[in-house]
Design an enzyme around this catalytic site. Structure first.
Site, PDB file in Angstrom:
ATOM      1  CG  ASP A 162      -1.875  -1.163   0.996  1.00 23.75           C
ATOM      2  OD1 ASP A 162      -1.870  -1.915   0.238  1.00 23.75           O
ATOM      3  OD2 ASP A 162      -2.890  -1.094   2.025  1.00 23.75           O
ATOM      4  CG  ASP A 205      -6.521   0.112   1.386  1.00 17.68           C
ATOM      5  OD1 ASP A 205      -6.797  -1.175   1.786  1.00 17.68           O
ATOM      6  OD2 ASP A 205      -6.943   1.176   1.982  1.00 17.68           O
ATOM      7  CG  HIS A 224     -10.958   1.082   0.163  1.00 17.22           C
ATOM      8  ND1 HIS A 224     -11.193  -0.089   0.632  1.00 17.22           N
ATOM      9  CD2 HIS A 224     -10.167   1.735   0.954  1.00 17.22           C
ATOM     10  CE1 HIS A 224     -10.253  -0.302   1.648  1.00 17.22           C
ATOM     11  NE2 HIS A 224      -9.830   0.925   1.726  1.00 17.22           N
ATOM     12  CG  HIS A 233      -8.428   5.453   2.539  1.00 14.97           C
ATOM     13  ND1 HIS A 233      -9.334   5.365   3.728  1.00 14.97           N
ATOM     14  CD2 HIS A 233      -7.781   4.112   2.274  1.00 14.97           C
ATOM     15  CE1 HIS A 233      -9.378   4.282   3.859  1.00 14.97           C
ATOM     16  NE2 HIS A 233      -8.522   3.382   3.288  1.00 14.97           N
ATOM     17  CE  LYS A 237      -3.945  -4.184   1.367  1.00 15.95           C
ATOM     18  NZ  LYS A 237      -4.638  -3.306   1.819  1.00 15.95           N
ATOM     19  CB  CYS A 255      -2.301  -3.048   5.138  1.00 14.49           C
ATOM     20  SG  CYS A 255      -4.017  -2.432   5.074  1.00 14.49           S
TER      21      CYS A 255
END
Ligand code: VGL
Ligand code: ZN
Length: 184
Positions: free
Chosen positions: A10, A48, A50, A63, A88, A129
């Protein structure tokens, strides 16, 4: 390094100073990560990633929304040798702290198919993470190292970083410094 992969967790614009969920001094991981890359045949990363609306944003500022500039790698990171990016936190009810929860590709099978049994984990954030990925890897039987110069913590509580290092060690993860990498 044989049977080992460098794993970059990340390192994304939103986790760097000025980003939506800035990790204090998060930018300081970039140089050590860039230096470490040359010691590995296998270099992997997570993002990351989302959706625009997710329960994860009840806990955190918005974020790393998939496809946005905040979710991109920073310009200073050497991404030329990253062989696979594991995405993820991609679902509505999915924090996705561990890279083993990636939904585009299964990290554990990716590693096993290639005979990789050692992971050197770097990136952001130590207390979320990085910790979740390193502990999950150790529980799955991988030999896991975290390079302390190449990680930074959110530290919502001032001792979260220290606690994260202790939790990782209790799970069998070895916390090392960059200059130990050649002796693994
Ligand atoms: C992370 C908080 C929220 C991380 C991701 O990458 O450590 N932390 N989402
Ligand atoms: Zn997140």
């Amino acid at each position: 390094m044989k049977n080992a992969a460098l794993f970059i967790v990340d390192v994304q614009n939103d986790f760097l100073p000025g980003g939506a969920l800035a990790v204090p001094r998060g930018d300081e991981v970039i140089e050590p990560v860039n230096r470490l890359i040359s010691s590995f045949d296998t270099v992997l990363a997570s993002k990351d990633w989302h959706p625009p609306r997710t329960l994860h944003f009840d806990q955190w500022p918005v974020h790393c929304v998939r496809g946005t500039e905040g979710a991109a790698f920073p310009p200073g990171l050497n991404i030329s040798r990253i062989q696979k990016i594991f995405l993820k936190g991609t679902g509505y009810a999915d924090d996705g702290y561990s890279a083993f929860e990636a939904t585009n590709e299964d990290l554990e099978s990716y590693l096993r198919i290639r005979g990789i049994d050692r992971l050197v984990v770097t990136g952001l954030a130590t207390d979320y993470c990085v910790k979740a990925t390193a502990i999950a890897a150790a529980r799955k039987g991988f030999e896991v190292y975290v390079v302390k110069e190449a990680v930074r913590a959110v530290n919502l509580q001032p001792d979260d970083e220290q606690k994260a290092f202790e939790e990782m060690q209790a799970a069998g993860v070895r916390i090392i410094s960059e200059n130990q990498i050649h002796r693994l």
